[in-house]
Design a protein around this motif. Sequence first.
Motif, PDB file in Angstrom:
ATOM      1  N   UNK A 100       0.797  -1.223   0.000  1.00  0.00           N
ATOM      2  CA  UNK A 100       0.000   0.000   0.000  1.00  0.00           C
ATOM      3  C   UNK A 100       0.831   1.276   0.000  1.00  0.00           C
ATOM      4  N   UNK A 101       2.065   1.227   0.482  1.00  0.00           N
ATOM      5  CA  UNK A 101       2.948   2.385   0.475  1.00  0.00           C
ATOM      6  C   UNK A 101       4.003   2.157  -0.600  1.00  0.00           C
ATOM      7  N   UNK A 137      14.926   6.190   4.453  1.00  0.00           N
ATOM      8  CA  UNK A 137      14.697   5.462   5.710  1.00  0.00           C
ATOM      9  C   UNK A 137      13.386   4.683   5.669  1.00  0.00           C
ATOM     10  N   UNK A 138      12.356   5.289   5.083  1.00  0.00           N
ATOM     11  CA  UNK A 138      11.027   4.674   5.065  1.00  0.00           C
ATOM     12  C   UNK A 138      10.942   3.492   4.104  1.00  0.00           C
ATOM     13  N   UNK A 139      11.590   3.613   2.950  1.00  0.00           N
ATOM     14  CA  UNK A 139      11.375   2.627   1.885  1.00  0.00           C
ATOM     15  C   UNK A 139      12.590   1.760   1.538  1.00  0.00           C
ATOM     16  N   UNK A 166       7.745  -5.193   4.299  1.00  0.00           N
ATOM     17  CA  UNK A 166       6.389  -5.253   4.847  1.00  0.00           C
ATOM     18  C   UNK A 166       5.376  -4.748   3.845  1.00  0.00           C
ATOM     19  N   UNK A 167       4.676  -3.664   4.212  1.00  0.00           N
ATOM     20  CA  UNK A 167       3.654  -3.094   3.337  1.00  0.00           C
ATOM     21  C   UNK A 167       4.202  -1.983   2.443  1.00  0.00           C
ATOM     22  N   UNK A 168       5.535  -1.894   2.340  1.00  0.00           N
ATOM     23  CA  UNK A 168       6.202  -0.889   1.535  1.00  0.00           C
ATOM     24  C   UNK A 168       6.865  -1.523   0.309  1.00  0.00           C
TER      25      UNK A 168
END
Length: 216
Positions: free
Chosen positions: A30-31, A182-184, A207-209
Amino acid sequence: MTALEPSNISRWSFLGSQRSFLPSQASTEELRAIGAGYRSGKTTILCRAGVLLSHFVPDNLGFLGRASGKDMENTLYETFFNQVCPPSLILDAKKLGQTGRMVTLRSTDPRRPSRIYMDYIIDREAGKAHFAGGDWGWFGVSQAEEITRDDFNKLLGRLSRRVPRNYALLEFNLSGHNWIYDEFFAGGDCTFDLSDSKTLYKVVRKGNHIGVVARS
């Protein structure tokens, strides 16, 4: 979720990195973020994703924006209206304030069109978010390196529409290890071997990324 396969838009062709960024039956994180150099088709694929999510998910409501209003007309609006969205899909397009737009698009259900709200994200003079409303099924940010993680989290908080799946979509210019990294991408393989000219893009799943980085 309704299939969002690129073959449904026969006039469009896609780079491998763009296909990896698009939501599909086989890739439902989703991200989602895609990074590459300038003039690499990032804004194009972001706008195409918005069109697909609007057309194939009836009664969807999405947001498409960029940090600053002064950059919208010649970048995001130019790409969406003049290069990406088929005019036959647009039922209505209204201005909201000085920079905003609300676009109504045909969906696969003639009784339930979808809408895309377009506007800038940050009111720098007021020091707060500019966008209005919520209950979005998805949002897309162009040049996401221009916003902060806090801005991103505020946008995530607007994803509440009851559709099969909500999506946060980012496109960004490569700019080192920032919050997007950092997020992805942190902990994943997103660097290119200079001796390997055949690898044109890399995909990192966490995960969801899903993060996609294209060779510049």
